[in-house]
Design a protein around this motif. Structure first.
Motif, PDB file in Angstrom:
ATOM      1  N   ASP A   1       0.831  -1.206   0.000  1.00 13.56           N
ATOM      2  CA  ASP A   1       0.000   0.000   0.000  1.00 13.56           C
ATOM      3  C   ASP A   1       0.864   1.254   0.000  1.00 13.56           C
ATOM      4  O   ASP A   1       0.574   2.223  -0.716  1.00 13.56           O
ATOM      5  N   ARG A   2       1.924   1.216   0.789  1.00 12.59           N
ATOM      6  CA  ARG A   2       2.774   2.404   0.901  1.00 12.59           C
ATOM      7  C   ARG A   2       3.550   2.656  -0.386  1.00 12.59           C
ATOM      8  O   ARG A   2       3.776   3.809  -0.765  1.00 12.59           O
ATOM      9  N   HIS A   3       3.933   1.602  -1.089  1.00 15.00           N
ATOM     10  CA  HIS A   3       4.738   1.762  -2.301  1.00 15.00           C
ATOM     11  C   HIS A   3       3.900   1.626  -3.573  1.00 15.00           C
ATOM     12  O   HIS A   3       4.461   1.563  -4.669  1.00 15.00           O
ATOM     13  N   GLN A   4       2.576   1.574  -3.415  1.00 19.39           N
ATOM     14  CA  GLN A   4       1.652   1.543  -4.550  1.00 19.39           C
ATOM     15  C   GLN A   4       1.959   0.384  -5.506  1.00 19.39           C
ATOM     16  O   GLN A   4       1.982   0.532  -6.727  1.00 19.39           O
ATOM     17  N   ILE A   5       2.200  -0.768  -4.922  1.00 20.70           N
ATOM     18  CA  ILE A   5       2.370  -2.005  -5.690  1.00 20.70           C
ATOM     19  C   ILE A   5       1.016  -2.704  -5.740  1.00 20.70           C
ATOM     20  O   ILE A   5       0.340  -2.854  -4.720  1.00 20.70           O
ATOM     21  N   ARG A   6       0.631  -3.149  -6.899  1.00 21.15           N
ATOM     22  CA  ARG A   6      -0.665  -3.821  -7.046  1.00 21.15           C
ATOM     23  C   ARG A   6      -0.563  -5.243  -6.495  1.00 21.15           C
ATOM     24  O   ARG A   6       0.226  -6.050  -6.988  1.00 21.15           O
ATOM     25  N   LEU A   7      -1.405  -5.553  -5.513  1.00 22.01           N
ATOM     26  CA  LEU A   7      -1.388  -6.854  -4.842  1.00 22.01           C
ATOM     27  C   LEU A   7      -2.540  -7.708  -5.346  1.00 22.01           C
ATOM     28  O   LEU A   7      -3.699  -7.287  -5.329  1.00 22.01           O
ATOM     29  N   LEU A   8      -2.236  -8.918  -5.787  1.00 23.65           N
ATOM     30  CA  LEU A   8      -3.231  -9.889  -6.233  1.00 23.65           C
ATOM     31  C   LEU A   8      -3.008 -11.183  -5.464  1.00 23.65           C
ATOM     32  O   LEU A   8      -1.860 -11.630  -5.323  1.00 23.65           O
ATOM     33  N   THR A   9      -4.074 -11.791  -4.971  1.00 22.79           N
ATOM     34  CA  THR A   9      -3.977 -13.077  -4.287  1.00 22.79           C
ATOM     35  C   THR A   9      -4.898 -14.077  -4.970  1.00 22.79           C
ATOM     36  O   THR A   9      -5.981 -13.718  -5.451  1.00 22.79           O
ATOM     37  N   THR A  10      -4.473 -15.341  -5.005  1.00 23.21           N
ATOM     38  CA  THR A  10      -5.313 -16.360  -5.616  1.00 23.21           C
ATOM     39  C   THR A  10      -6.580 -16.594  -4.808  1.00 23.21           C
ATOM     40  O   THR A  10      -7.611 -16.983  -5.361  1.00 23.21           O
ATOM     41  N   GLU A  11      -6.533 -16.343  -3.497  1.00 24.62           N
ATOM     42  CA  GLU A  11      -7.732 -16.526  -2.680  1.00 24.62           C
ATOM     43  C   GLU A  11      -8.790 -15.495  -3.053  1.00 24.62           C
ATOM     44  O   GLU A  11      -9.982 -15.810  -3.123  1.00 24.62           O
ATOM     45  N   ALA A  12      -8.376 -14.254  -3.312  1.00 29.23           N
ATOM     46  CA  ALA A  12      -9.327 -13.187  -3.610  1.00 29.23           C
ATOM     47  C   ALA A  12      -9.637 -13.090  -5.097  1.00 29.23           C
ATOM     48  O   ALA A  12     -10.764 -12.748  -5.476  1.00 29.23           O
ATOM     49  N   HIS A  13      -8.658 -13.367  -5.950  1.00 34.77           N
ATOM     50  CA  HIS A  13      -8.828 -13.154  -7.385  1.00 34.77           C
ATOM     51  C   HIS A  13      -8.907 -14.446  -8.187  1.00 34.77           C
ATOM     52  O   HIS A  13      -9.183 -14.405  -9.384  1.00 34.77           O
ATOM     53  N   GLY A  14      -8.642 -15.601  -7.565  1.00 34.16           N
ATOM     54  CA  GLY A  14      -8.661 -16.858  -8.297  1.00 34.16           C
ATOM     55  C   GLY A  14      -7.391 -17.044  -9.108  1.00 34.16           C
ATOM     56  O   GLY A  14      -6.319 -16.529  -8.771  1.00 34.16           O
ATOM     57  N   THR A  15      -7.497 -17.777 -10.197  1.00 35.38           N
ATOM     58  CA  THR A  15      -6.356 -17.991 -11.075  1.00 35.38           C
ATOM     59  C   THR A  15      -5.995 -16.680 -11.775  1.00 35.38           C
ATOM     60  O   THR A  15      -6.855 -15.996 -12.318  1.00 35.38           O
ATOM     61  N   ILE A  16      -4.713 -16.352 -11.761  1.00 32.06           N
ATOM     62  CA  ILE A  16      -4.223 -15.079 -12.295  1.00 32.06           C
ATOM     63  C   ILE A  16      -3.380 -15.365 -13.524  1.00 32.06           C
ATOM     64  O   ILE A  16      -2.476 -16.212 -13.486  1.00 32.06           O
ATOM     65  N   ARG A  17      -3.661 -14.662 -14.597  1.00 29.78           N
ATOM     66  CA  ARG A  17      -2.994 -14.922 -15.876  1.00 29.78           C
ATOM     67  C   ARG A  17      -2.285 -13.660 -16.362  1.00 29.78           C
ATOM     68  O   ARG A  17      -2.893 -12.587 -16.440  1.00 29.78           O
ATOM     69  N   ILE A  18      -1.001 -13.784 -16.671  1.00 31.94           N
ATOM     70  CA  ILE A  18      -0.209 -12.685 -17.212  1.00 31.94           C
ATOM     71  C   ILE A  18       0.048 -12.967 -18.685  1.00 31.94           C
ATOM     72  O   ILE A  18       0.616 -14.013 -19.035  1.00 31.94           O
ATOM     73  N   VAL A  19      -0.372 -12.063 -19.546  1.00 29.68           N
ATOM     74  CA  VAL A  19      -0.264 -12.237 -20.990  1.00 29.68           C
ATOM     75  C   VAL A  19       0.667 -11.170 -21.540  1.00 29.68           C
ATOM     76  O   VAL A  19       0.434  -9.961 -21.339  1.00 29.68           O
ATOM     77  N   GLY A  20       1.723 -11.584 -22.215  1.00 23.60           N
ATOM     78  CA  GLY A  20       2.635 -10.638 -22.828  1.00 23.60           C
ATOM     79  C   GLY A  20       2.011  -9.960 -24.031  1.00 23.60           C
ATOM     80  O   GLY A  20       1.304 -10.581 -24.831  1.00 23.60           O
ATOM     81  N   THR A  21       2.241  -8.652 -24.151  1.00 26.48           N
ATOM     82  CA  THR A  21       1.742  -7.871 -25.278  1.00 26.48           C
ATOM     83  C   THR A  21       2.911  -7.181 -25.968  1.00 26.48           C
ATOM     84  O   THR A  21       4.060  -7.276 -25.539  1.00 26.48           O
ATOM     85  N   SER A  22       2.604  -6.432 -27.028  1.00 28.33           N
ATOM     86  CA  SER A  22       3.664  -5.747 -27.775  1.00 28.33           C
ATOM     87  C   SER A  22       4.296  -4.623 -26.971  1.00 28.33           C
ATOM     88  O   SER A  22       5.445  -4.236 -27.211  1.00 28.33           O
ATOM     89  N   THR A  23       3.555  -4.061 -26.001  1.00 24.19           N
ATOM     90  CA  THR A  23       4.080  -2.950 -25.202  1.00 24.19           C
ATOM     91  C   THR A  23       4.353  -3.325 -23.757  1.00 24.19           C
ATOM     92  O   THR A  23       4.821  -2.497 -22.996  1.00 24.19           O
ATOM     93  N   GLY A  24       4.052  -4.507 -23.348  1.00 23.07           N
ATOM     94  CA  GLY A  24       4.257  -4.897 -21.969  1.00 23.07           C
ATOM     95  C   GLY A  24       3.491  -6.165 -21.644  1.00 23.07           C
ATOM     96  O   GLY A  24       3.795  -7.238 -22.174  1.00 23.07           O
ATOM     97  N   TYR A  25       2.457  -6.042 -20.851  1.00 20.69           N
ATOM     98  CA  TYR A  25       1.679  -7.208 -20.479  1.00 20.69           C
ATOM     99  C   TYR A  25       0.329  -6.748 -19.929  1.00 20.69           C
ATOM    100  O   TYR A  25       0.141  -5.578 -19.599  1.00 20.69           O
ATOM    101  N   ARG A  26      -0.584  -7.691 -19.856  1.00 19.77           N
ATOM    102  CA  ARG A  26      -1.866  -7.449 -19.201  1.00 19.77           C
ATOM    103  C   ARG A  26      -2.137  -8.597 -18.250  1.00 19.77           C
ATOM    104  O   ARG A  26      -1.568  -9.681 -18.394  1.00 19.77           O
ATOM    105  N   ILE A  27      -3.016  -8.362 -17.292  1.00 24.00           N
ATOM    106  CA  ILE A  27      -3.332  -9.370 -16.278  1.00 24.00           C
ATOM    107  C   ILE A  27      -4.830  -9.614 -16.261  1.00 24.00           C
ATOM    108  O   ILE A  27      -5.622  -8.667 -16.248  1.00 24.00           O
ATOM    109  N   ASP A  28      -5.218 -10.879 -16.280  1.00 30.59           N
ATOM    110  CA  ASP A  28      -6.607 -11.295 -16.130  1.00 30.59           C
ATOM    111  C   ASP A  28      -6.705 -12.168 -14.890  1.00 30.59           C
ATOM    112  O   ASP A  28      -5.735 -12.816 -14.488  1.00 30.59           O
TER     113      ASP A  28
END
Length: 862
Positions: free
Chosen positions: A800-827
């Motif tokens: 929270d203090r360093h503004q890092i996005r926190l994702l947990t499998t308990e709260a968000h379920g399965t987390i998927r990181i997909v590479g894109t041409s400019t970086g990545y997206r998360i589902d």
């Protein structure tokens, strides 16, 4: 139009059933979710159109409109079933779903199912309230209770009881492809489940046997309970468990290894009471009744005793259907038997498919949800393929019908018929087995030839003879059951033998539903008597094309054209499993385990279904971070189902039996064991895997960190995954001591994404380490629903203090990181649907060459 009219007139029931099933499918697929309120109006309009066409003598148009009515009627019946199920449990207060301990009173609804470790019982609830008993309120509905231990023998179906339990709503799956337990229970009318910690928290209330509103149901279930108890008392545990499955439809007591051997041999259908068992029982009943009726000359002169014997079989088959628990397969078999007997007795049978369609329509009218159940689909696919295929092989040529022609021996004709029936059933059910269970047995025909005679001509015969005399002559019944148990022992041995053969089971991802339907349609065209040779040849080509689509994942051809990198943090509860699907077709699994319980394997139940859903048929590499069970206990099942070329390990540890057993298993399967040194250990164009802070040495003595304050977890393999769109660090369970070592000795320690060490524990994820990595996203693989320990409060405060996005499998379920041409997206996937996040552009460049130079300089220091 005349051809269409003739086809509809000849097969009206078949077409009506197909249209009704189509309506159910449309409703369950959600394709008409927004039009459900207007469906009654649509039905009335189509019905009026059908009536007008019939009045105008336009029969083809009237029949087409009638099929439209069937389609809408299927949607309405399904919607009405959902409304009825919701009303059934409307009397359960919402407060009971909060997870607090409560008292409930009610009646045991049906036979208790137990695997020796956990007992599961359905309760008809009467009252419910707080655990202190201060506020018991009337309630109605059904709750499924799971009891740790054996169910009290004093409590039988229909008995009133009180239970102290914790109630909750069953969770929807947070991993695509896994079994949807919430939906399964909802279709049975159960919305709430409870856990009872000990049988001591179950006590009888009164000596009442039945409740007034369900006396017949309770008496039937008590009879099933009595039969099961007699079987347990007369036989050893395994034969008793098998006879419970064959006679009363309860296979919960069969050990999992035995069930797996039946699945691997392709004879699992033997243990489900279905058409085979009902047909066998019907044949014996008909033979006995027919023999008795023929003893009376008066009856033979007044009635057609053959038809009378067939009709008299119906009430006895109905009684057996009730004793078998009224499970969907046996209900289907009974309804089909009734249709066949009615057609034979009335001498109006024209096509066996008419009886099959009538049985299917009756079942779907009673329970529209049966359409999407695997057992329904497999049963009718097997019956349909047998009806279509077997006549083409079993019909006698005209030249062989003359008395002078040499007839084959009876046993040869019987053996050939059994082979044809087994092959026909296998051809019809193979794509559905692959779609639902991701496996096909290559030995099913041979196994059925060995097993079916033992079951049908031996074990079932003595079981049916013993069943009616169990309460009257238990000693004689025990002798008959013991004789039948010899065949059961031989059946277990045969299934174990066939399932142990090399390549007895082929595991594959679920094929597209379109390929399955196209295969079945083409198979019907090939086997049907009508099509021309050119049409049969075209249908055969379609079958070959569908089979190629189904087995293509084994070749990896489609995956080799993959143009983007994708990493999935799979929700396995408290554990870790990360799948990397990299461009060029490489599939790498990082860890694969979780906290498990007896009878549950996260590799088989969670990770494997997700891999199949992703179209993965084989793993190239498996990387295990360290020898904690919650990181590797699912790997053995994955090796059996997917195989692997290499298994990357941090060290060899013979002190942990499970880890050592996994290593020996991999070596026996021909999987190469490798132990990465520091720096890159897997790389191709566009991606690279590197081990950070590694140490050299023999695998038995290799350790990454040996400081006095270090723990065994600090020896975890720390992996840096770099792709053209993002980078990710997977640190296993390292603690603050190893993190400090990495900060001090590793020049390049940055990444876009960090999988939190040790599931976000307070003993890991030090501020120095997190600051050095500086991730955009922090992902925690945890099953802590309360969030009290994982992730820790200190970690939450830091992100929270360093503004890092926190994702947990308990709260968000399965987390998927997909590479894109400019970086990545998360589902993220939770409760049955994907929730896309915003795309992110990488803060730092992912220059693999530059990073490689940094790592080379670092290695030179050592």
């Amino acid at each position: 139009m005349r051809v269409l009219a003739d086809c509809l007139r000849t097969n009206l029931l078949i077409c009506f059933t197909t249209a009704f099933a189509g309506g159910i499918f449309l409703h369950e697929s959600g394709a008409i979710a927004n039009t459900i309120p207007v469906l009654p109006v649509v039905f009335l309009l189509i019905l009026a159109l059908a009536t007008a066409c019939w009045w105008k003598k336009s029969n083809p148009a009237a029949m087409v409109a009638l099929l439209g009515c069937a389609l809408v009627l299927g949607c309405l019946r399904t919607q009405q079933q959902w409304i009825w199920l919701e009303h059934r449990n409307a009397g359960l207060p919402e407060a009971t779903t909060a997870g607090t301990e409560v008292l409930l009173s009610g009646h045991l609804a049906e036979l208790v199912r137990s695997d020796g470790v956990t007992s599961r019982a359905t309760i008809d609830v009467d009252h419910i309230g707080r655990a202190d008993g201060a506020c018991l309120a009337a309630a109605h509905g059904q709750i499924l209770l799971s009891v740790k231990g054996a169910w009290p023998t004093a409590l039988q179906p229909g008995d009133a009881l009180v239970a102290r339990t914790q109630l909750r709503i069953p969770l929807a799956p947070n991993t695509p492809g896994t079994f949807d337990y919430q939906d399964y229970l909802a279709r049975r009318g159960i919305a709430i489940v409870g856990t009872v910690d000990s049988p001591l928290f179950l006590q009888p209330l009164t000596n009442s046997v039945v409740q007034p509103h369900r006396p017949l149901h309770y008496r039937i279930e008590r009879t099933r309970h009595a039969i099961g108890s007699r079987l347990d008392a007369s036989l050893d545990p395994l034969p008793a468990a098998l006879y419970r499955a064959l006679l009363i439809g309860d296979r919960s007591a069969i050990p999992e290894p035995v069930l797996e051997s039946f699945r691997g041999a392709g004879v699992m259908h033997i243990l489900a009471i279905s058409g085979l068992h009902v047909g066998l029982l019907g044949f014996f009943l008909y033979s006995v009744i027919y023999w008795l009726l023929r003893r009376s000359t008066g009856l033979m002169l007044r009635f057609e005793v053959k038809k009378a014997a067939m009709v008299l079989c119906i009430p006895l088959l109905f009684l057996y259907t009730l004793l078998a628990g009224s499970q969907p397969p046996v209900v289907r078999s009974f309804i089909m038997a009734v249709f066949v007997i009615a057609a034979l007795a009335s001498e109006r049978i024209k096509s066996p498919f008419t009886a099959v369609a009538g049985a299917a329509l009756t079942i779907l009218l009673i329970d529209p949800f049966a359409l999407i159940s695997p057992s329904f689909q497999l049963s009718f696919a097997a019956v349909g393929s047998i009806i279509l295929i077997t006549p083409r092989f079993l019909q006698i040529p005209p030249q062989a019908r003359s008395p002078q022609a040499r007839q084959p021996l009876p046993w040869r004709r019987w053996l050939f018929g059994l082979i044809v029936v087994s092959v026909a059933a296998s051809l019809g059910t193979a794509p559905l087995l692959l779609y639902h269970f991701n496996r096909v047995s290559t030995v099913t025909v041979a196994a059925n030839l060995a097993v079916e005679p033992l079951i049908c001509l031996w074990a079932m015969v003595f079981g049916f003879l013993a069943l009616p005399i169990l309460p009257l002559l238990p000693e004689l019944a025990a002798i008959l059951l013991e004789i039948g148990a010899w065949a059961l022992s031989a059946t277990v041995a045969a299934s174990s033998f066939f399932s142990s053969l090399p390549l007895s089971t082929i595991w594959l991802p679920s094929p597209p539903i379109g390929a399955v339907l196209l295969y079945l349609a083409a198979l019907a065209m090939v086997a049907a008597p009508g099509p021309k040779p050119a049409q049969r040849w075209a249908a055969t080509c379609v079958i070959g094309l569908c089979l190629a689509v189904m087995v293509e994942p084994l070749s990896g051809l489609s995956a080799s054209f993959r143009k983007q990198d994708l990493v999935s943090v799979i929700d396995v509860g408290h554990g870790s499993a990360v799948l990397a699907e990299l461009r060029g077709g490489r599939n790498i699994l990082f860890d694969g385990g979780c906290r498990s319980s007896p009878g549950f394997d996260c590799g088989a139940s969670i990770v494997a279904p997700y891999l199949w859903r992703r179209g993965v048929a084989r793993l190239d590499d498996i990387v295990i971070s360290h020898a904690d069970a919650d990181h590797y206990n699912g790997i053995p099942a994955l090796l059996l189902r997917f195989g692997a070329d290499r298994l990357w390990l941090p060290y060899l540890d013979e002190s942990k039996s499970g880890f050592a057993r996994l290593c020996r298993m991999a070596e026996e399967m021909g999987v190469e064991l490798r132990f990465p040194n520091g720096g890159p250990f897997l790389q191709e164009a566009g991606y690279r895997l590197s081990a950070l802070g590694a140490a050299d040495g023999p695998p038995e003595k290799r350790r990454w960190h040996t400081a006095p304050e270090a723990t065994e977890d600090d020896n975890s393999l720390v992996v840096l995954l770099e792709t053209s769109g993002f980078s990710m660090i997977l640190p296993g369970d390292i603690g603050t001591s190893r993190e400090r070592h990495l900060v001090q000795t590793t020049r390049f320690l940055g990444a876009n994404i960090l999988l939190a060490a040790h599931h976000g524990s307070s003993t890991s994820n030090s501020p120095e380490f997190l600051t050095r990595v500086n991730p955009d996203h922090l992902i925690v693989s945890t099953g802590d629903r309360q969030g009290a320990l994982f992730p820790s409060a200190a970690l939450r405060e830091f992100v929270d203090r360093h503004q890092i996005r926190l994702l947990t499998t308990e709260a968000h379920g399965t987390i998927r990181i997909v590479g894109t041409s400019t970086g990545y997206r998360i589902d993220s996937y939770r409760a049955g649907s994907w929730s896309p996040k915003s795309p992110f552009t990488a803060k730092r460049p992912s220059d693999l060459g530059e990073i490689g130079r940094w790592l080379s300089q670092e290695l030179e220091k050592f």
